[in-house]
Design a protein around this motif. Structure first.
Motif, PDB file in Angstrom:
ATOM      1  N   ASP A 108       1.007  -1.034   0.542  1.00 10.98           N
ATOM      2  CA  ASP A 108      -0.091   0.359   0.283  1.00 10.98           C
ATOM      3  C   ASP A 108       0.889   0.799  -0.428  1.00 10.98           C
ATOM      4  OD1 ASP A 108      -2.685  -0.819   0.235  1.00 10.98           O
ATOM      5  OD2 ASP A 108      -2.434  -1.150   2.065  1.00 10.98           O
ATOM      6  N   ARG A 109       1.853   1.075   0.545  1.00 13.51           N
ATOM      7  CA  ARG A 109       3.383   2.346   0.614  1.00 13.51           C
ATOM      8  C   ARG A 109       3.532   2.608  -0.996  1.00 13.51           C
ATOM      9  NH1 ARG A 109       8.886   3.208   3.213  1.00 13.51           N
ATOM     10  NH2 ARG A 109       8.795   5.254   2.987  1.00 13.51           N
ATOM     11  N   PHE A 110       3.535   1.528  -1.346  1.00  9.28           N
ATOM     12  CA  PHE A 110       4.657   1.952  -2.945  1.00  9.28           C
ATOM     13  C   PHE A 110       3.288   2.636  -3.788  1.00  9.28           C
ATOM     14  CE2 PHE A 110       8.587   0.466  -3.039  1.00  9.28           C
ATOM     15  CZ  PHE A 110       8.774  -0.974  -2.341  1.00  9.28           C
ATOM     16  N   ALA A 111       1.635   2.128  -3.145  1.00 12.61           N
ATOM     17  CA  ALA A 111       0.733   2.585  -4.037  1.00 12.61           C
ATOM     18  C   ALA A 111       0.674   4.391  -4.191  1.00 12.61           C
ATOM     19  CB  ALA A 111      -0.514   1.768  -4.253  1.00 12.61           C
ATOM     20  N   ARG A 112       0.988   4.861  -2.644  1.00 11.17           N
ATOM     21  CA  ARG A 112       0.875   5.910  -2.200  1.00 11.17           C
ATOM     22  C   ARG A 112       1.578   6.988  -2.786  1.00 11.17           C
ATOM     23  NH1 ARG A 112      -0.283   3.532   2.923  1.00 11.17           N
ATOM     24  NH2 ARG A 112       1.801   3.918   3.714  1.00 11.17           N
ATOM     25  N   LEU A 113       2.859   6.394  -3.219  1.00 14.37           N
ATOM     26  CA  LEU A 113       3.643   7.178  -3.513  1.00 14.37           C
ATOM     27  C   LEU A 113       3.587   7.586  -5.143  1.00 14.37           C
ATOM     28  CD1 LEU A 113       7.321   5.551  -1.829  1.00 14.37           C
ATOM     29  CD2 LEU A 113       6.167   7.969  -1.437  1.00 14.37           C
ATOM     30  N   VAL A 114       3.075   6.261  -5.587  1.00  9.92           N
ATOM     31  CA  VAL A 114       2.977   6.569  -6.949  1.00  9.92           C
ATOM     32  C   VAL A 114       2.373   7.526  -6.954  1.00  9.92           C
ATOM     33  CG1 VAL A 114       2.004   5.799  -9.347  1.00  9.92           C
ATOM     34  CG2 VAL A 114       3.437   4.352  -7.388  1.00  9.92           C
ATOM     35  N   SER A 115       1.201   7.561  -6.178  1.00  9.87           N
ATOM     36  CA  SER A 115      -0.228   8.572  -6.270  1.00  9.87           C
ATOM     37  C   SER A 115       0.315   9.598  -6.319  1.00  9.87           C
ATOM     38  CB  SER A 115      -1.307   8.103  -5.874  1.00  9.87           C
ATOM     39  OG  SER A 115      -2.455   9.207  -4.997  1.00  9.87           O
ATOM     40  N   ASN A 116       0.726   9.812  -4.572  1.00  4.88           N
ATOM     41  CA  ASN A 116       1.740  10.975  -4.688  1.00  4.88           C
ATOM     42  C   ASN A 116       2.394  12.018  -5.748  1.00  4.88           C
ATOM     43  OD1 ASN A 116      -0.140  10.972  -2.146  1.00  4.88           O
ATOM     44  ND2 ASN A 116       1.435  10.168  -1.018  1.00  4.88           N
ATOM     45  N   LEU A 117       3.743  11.288  -5.615  1.00  6.45           N
ATOM     46  CA  LEU A 117       4.613  11.286  -6.829  1.00  6.45           C
ATOM     47  C   LEU A 117       3.913  11.973  -8.146  1.00  6.45           C
ATOM     48  CD1 LEU A 117       7.964   9.814  -5.457  1.00  6.45           C
ATOM     49  CD2 LEU A 117       6.854  11.725  -4.575  1.00  6.45           C
ATOM     50  N   LEU A 118       3.231  11.055  -8.632  1.00  9.54           N
ATOM     51  CA  LEU A 118       2.585  11.443 -10.019  1.00  9.54           C
ATOM     52  C   LEU A 118       1.375  11.833  -9.974  1.00  9.54           C
ATOM     53  CD1 LEU A 118       5.024   9.107 -10.300  1.00  9.54           C
ATOM     54  CD2 LEU A 118       3.342   7.975 -12.108  1.00  9.54           C
ATOM     55  N   GLY A 119       1.082  11.783  -8.805  1.00 10.30           N
ATOM     56  CA  GLY A 119      -0.645  12.838  -9.155  1.00 10.30           C
ATOM     57  C   GLY A 119      -1.399  12.144 -10.238  1.00 10.30           C
ATOM     58  N   VAL A 120      -1.832  11.149  -9.294  1.00 10.83           N
ATOM     59  CA  VAL A 120      -2.470   9.991 -10.059  1.00 10.83           C
ATOM     60  C   VAL A 120      -3.776  10.036  -9.370  1.00 10.83           C
ATOM     61  CG1 VAL A 120      -1.127   9.858 -12.264  1.00 10.83           C
ATOM     62  CG2 VAL A 120      -1.601   8.046  -9.843  1.00 10.83           C
ATOM     63  N   PRO A 121      -5.033   9.580  -9.701  1.00 14.00           N
ATOM     64  CA  PRO A 121      -6.125   9.345  -8.670  1.00 14.00           C
ATOM     65  C   PRO A 121      -5.991   7.654  -7.760  1.00 14.00           C
ATOM     66  CG  PRO A 121      -7.204   9.795 -11.185  1.00 14.00           C
ATOM     67  CD  PRO A 121      -6.038  10.091 -10.674  1.00 14.00           C
ATOM     68  N   VAL A 122      -5.651   7.381  -8.886  1.00  7.90           N
ATOM     69  CA  VAL A 122      -5.804   5.649  -8.600  1.00  7.90           C
ATOM     70  C   VAL A 122      -4.154   4.655  -9.487  1.00  7.90           C
ATOM     71  CG1 VAL A 122      -6.075   3.149  -9.175  1.00  7.90           C
ATOM     72  CG2 VAL A 122      -7.666   4.955  -9.706  1.00  7.90           C
ATOM     73  N   ALA A 123      -3.922   4.357  -7.489  1.00  7.85           N
ATOM     74  CA  ALA A 123      -2.176   3.271  -8.005  1.00  7.85           C
ATOM     75  C   ALA A 123      -2.546   2.297  -7.441  1.00  7.85           C
ATOM     76  CB  ALA A 123      -1.410   4.521  -7.637  1.00  7.85           C
ATOM     77  N   LEU A 124      -1.964   1.247  -8.277  1.00  4.20           N
ATOM     78  CA  LEU A 124      -2.349  -0.438  -7.913  1.00  4.20           C
ATOM     79  C   LEU A 124      -0.871  -0.642  -7.839  1.00  4.20           C
ATOM     80  CD1 LEU A 124      -4.893  -0.760 -10.285  1.00  4.20           C
ATOM     81  CD2 LEU A 124      -5.126  -0.183  -7.904  1.00  4.20           C
ATOM     82  N   VAL A 125      -0.701  -1.755  -7.180  1.00  5.64           N
ATOM     83  CA  VAL A 125       0.408  -2.868  -7.199  1.00  5.64           C
ATOM     84  C   VAL A 125      -0.350  -3.702  -7.217  1.00  5.64           C
ATOM     85  CG1 VAL A 125       2.435  -4.537  -5.519  1.00  5.64           C
ATOM     86  CG2 VAL A 125       1.731  -1.786  -5.266  1.00  5.64           C
ATOM     87  N   SER A 126      -0.143  -4.796  -8.742  1.00  3.48           N
ATOM     88  CA  SER A 126      -0.881  -5.711  -8.928  1.00  3.48           C
ATOM     89  C   SER A 126      -0.077  -7.153  -9.748  1.00  3.48           C
ATOM     90  CB  SER A 126      -1.735  -5.405 -10.494  1.00  3.48           C
ATOM     91  OG  SER A 126      -1.926  -5.914 -11.286  1.00  3.48           O
ATOM     92  N   LEU A 127      -0.611  -7.532  -9.125  1.00  2.00           N
ATOM     93  CA  LEU A 127       0.161  -9.367  -9.089  1.00  2.00           C
ATOM     94  C   LEU A 127      -0.746 -10.094 -10.230  1.00  2.00           C
ATOM     95  CD1 LEU A 127       1.802 -10.137  -5.594  1.00  2.00           C
ATOM     96  CD2 LEU A 127       2.307  -8.775  -7.901  1.00  2.00           C
ATOM     97  N   VAL A 128       0.011 -10.351 -11.135  1.00  2.00           N
ATOM     98  CA  VAL A 128      -1.254 -11.173 -12.358  1.00  2.00           C
ATOM     99  C   VAL A 128      -1.122 -12.924 -12.381  1.00  2.00           C
ATOM    100  CG1 VAL A 128      -1.650 -11.494 -14.898  1.00  2.00           C
ATOM    101  CG2 VAL A 128      -0.739  -9.070 -13.990  1.00  2.00           C
ATOM    102  N   GLU A 129      -2.440 -13.016 -11.993  1.00  2.60           N
ATOM    103  CA  GLU A 129      -2.403 -14.889 -11.789  1.00  2.60           C
ATOM    104  C   GLU A 129      -2.733 -15.155 -13.165  1.00  2.60           C
ATOM    105  OE1 GLU A 129      -3.240 -14.990  -6.737  1.00  2.60           O
ATOM    106  OE2 GLU A 129      -4.521 -16.026  -8.127  1.00  2.60           O
TER     107      GLU A 129
END
Length: 624
Positions: free
Chosen positions: A33-54
């Motif tokens: 979740d911390r990685f997702a928050r950093l992506v959202s804050n630093l890039l200014g996007v409304p949605v950020a995901l750490v997505s693991l594709v099974e």
């Protein structure tokens, strides 16, 4: 055939085993979740995901911004997965608008998840299997800049390092004891992963900490704190290029005299930092002999005075040319490997962006202060009145407020008695502490003056209503508070003046009669705000007898965090009452010093007007 290739890639047994070994699924994980928050804050996007594709779904152990039901489920079927293309392609996937690409134009993610702009970076295990994607998502078309993609790539590398550490840790927990050589190999892999994780966490902290800086002093302190805690250098310095010279950001708390002795030097000087900036390259000094052989006497003396053995100087990349250099030094032999250089280069990049932002902010603040000061003009002399004004900026230089005062004379308007000139008084505060607030303050001040000239003989309430009407018509969305007043002689022959005023949500003026207690003029209406529409504003009247003193002030005088506003207003009234006959300029200074303090938390503006007593009328001049 494409579907068969995708199925093979997603169903790769080794990849699926690595996914299981991460221990992650559709359950929230604090680290992810911390990685997702950093992506959202630093890039200014409304949605950020750490997505693991099974093999049959994608899961989001790290997530910011998804709506229900997806936020609660933290998973979607593969039909909704854009990230699966990152896995099958094994490379970043950057799309300003996924609706414009054939492979994603019909994706249910557009309607159900609101995915329009997409940027995804591969997340890999130690063997290169792509496990998923660290992705930034916008709900509208988005042109991704090179800087944003670089940040996303850095964060994906850090996230991959953490995934790899989890995989190694899981394998160590589940694997049986093997031969000593196998154990050593696993230990080495774990140590490499641990080191990689520590360095990646340092990069994450740097990106996080430097994103919040707004001044060069903040940038310098944050960089020192970050690298000192992890890399343990004995010296950290920032040197900036300014007009063909290098200027060191001196740590005023440091005991190193070298920073003061060599605070500036030419860009062409024989220093490692100057060479880094000139040639835009990283320079590593492995021992003192390299300094003596390749650089000038000043650099050698500084190296010796700091007691350094190893140092590295990294350029701070600017938009056009390098901004300067970041230098770290150790008092012992220190190995700077490829991983260390990559981490330091990333930190230098984050530092450079923070420096550019700080320089931009400092420039805007300087412009705003100049604009604000230009609006605070000297008071004109007014026959029959004593006047004085004081403005004291907030102690924090970056807080540029919208406070102002104003006093001007209007042409005489015959009213049946005489064509005496009217004096207009204003004290106001536009909402905000930035360049926009200062600009809106200038516009509001000028428009209020124009309204006074265009509507002769009308009341202050009418003038303020005209100002608000013009603001709505022109789309000038200023909000704030003010007191606008008119003063004109009563014509009674006793030297008295008539005060008419309207108060738009501002702190109450203080009136000191010739004798008797100080009075608050508490009558007021709502503040100015475009959302309020047309407001009926009343005009109030008082006769100011000779010897009366009027004080207008902004909230920076009496509003103090955690303190009672009324108590500070009473303190101001007490000072006015005790010194009602004092000269106005020193009285205003005393009030500002004792009520707001020498380092106020907000801008303070004061405007005082006194109707002289008969025995002093004409003696004291108007003062500013």
């Amino acid at each position: 055939m494409a579907e068969l290739g995708e199925a093979a890639a997603l169903g790769d047994p080794e990849r699926l085993e690595a996914l299981r070994d991460t221990g992650l699924s559709s359950v929230a994980d604090a680290g992810m979740d911390r990685f997702a928050r950093l992506v959202s804050n630093l890039l200014g996007v409304p949605v950020a995901l750490v997505s693991l594709v099974e093999e049959a779904r994608q899961v989001f152990p790290g997530m910011v911004g998804l709506n229900e039901p997806w936020a609660g489920a933290r998973q979607t079927p593969l039909s909704h997965s854009v990230c699966r293309h990152v896995v099958t392609d094994r490379e970043p996937l950057i799309m300003p608008d996924i609706r414009a690409h054939a492979r994603t134009a019909e994706s249910p993610a557009i309607e159900d998840l609101g995915v329009i702009g997409y940027a995804g970076m591969p997340l890999t295990d130690g063997d290169g299997h792509v496990l998923g994607s660290l992705c930034a998502i916008d709900t509208r078309p988005r042109v991704w800049t090179a800087g944003e993609l670089e940040i996303l790539e850095d964060l994906a590398a850090a996230c991959s390092a953490e995934l790899q550490l989890r995989i190694v840790s899981r394998q160590r927990e589940t694997a049986r004891r093997g031969e000593a050589e196998a154990r050593r190999a696993a230990d080495e892999a774990h140590e490499r992963s641990r080191t990689a994780l520590e360095r990646s966490q340092l990069m994450l902290r740097a990106a996080d900490a430097l994103a919040d800086t707004s001044s060069l002093a903040d940038v310098s302190q944050q960089v020192r704190d970050l690298v000192t805690s992890d890399l343990k250098p004995v010296y950290v310095g920032l040197v900036l290029v300014e007009k063909r010279r290098m200027r060191r950001l001196v740590d005023r708390t440091s005991s190193a005299p070298v920073e003061h002795a060599y605070e500036t030097y030419p860009l062409g000087a024989a220093w490692p930092t100057a060479r880094s900036a000139r040639e835009n390259r990283t320079i590593v000094i492995s021992d003192p002999g390299e300094v003596a052989a390749g650089y000038g006497d000043d650099a050698v003396a500084a190296f010796h005075e700091l007691g350094l053995h190893t140092a590295v100087s990294l350029p701070l990349p600017g938009t056009v040319v390098p901004l300067g250099a970041l230098v770290l030094g150790w008092d012992r032999p220190y190995e700077i490997g490829l991983l260390e250089l990559a981490v330091l280069s990333a930190i230098a990049g984050y530092t450079a962006r923070a420096v550019e932002r700080a320089l931009f902010v400092e420039h805007r603040i300087d412009v705003a202060h100049q604009l604000q000061q230009a609006m605070l003009t000297e008071l004109p002399p007014v026959t029959g009145l004593e006047t004085a004004a004081l403005y004291r900026p907030a102690a924090a230089a970056e807080l540029v407020g919208g406070d102002w005062y104003d006093l001007y004379q209007l042409p005489g308007v015959p009213d049946g008695d005489q064509g005496a000139a009217t004096v207009a008084l204003t004290i106001g505060d536009i909402t905000g502490h930035n360049l926009r607030a200062a600009t809106l303050m200038g516009q509001t001040r000028s428009m209020l003056r124009q309204a006074d000239l265009d509507h002769p003989g009308t009341s202050p309430a009418h003038i303020v209503s005209a100002l608000e009407h013009a603001g709505r018509a022109l789309g000038i969305e200023s909000s704030g508070t003010l007191v606008h007043a008119h003063l004109r002689p009563t014509g009674s022959g006793d030297g008295s003046w008539e005060l008419t005023w309207t108060n738009a949500g501002h702190p109450p003026p203080l009136l000191v009669p010739p004798d008797g207690p100080v009075q608050r003029l508490v009558e007021h209406g709502p503040m100015m705000h475009p959302a309020l529409g047309t407001v009926s504003r009343p005009t109030h009247r008082r006769i100011l007898e000779p010897g009366t003193l009027l004080l207008l002030y902004t909230d920076g005088l009496v509003e103090h965090r955690g303190a009672d506003l009324d108590a500070f207003t009473d303190h101001t009234a007490s000072l006015l009452g005790a010194h009602r006959d004092s000269a106005l300029p020193p009285l205003l200074t005393q009030i500002a010093d004792r009520v707001a303090g020498l380092a106020p938390g907000d801008d303070v503006a004061l405007l005082a007007v006194r109707v002289p007593a008969p025995d002093t009328a004409g003696i004291r001049p108007t003062e500013t």
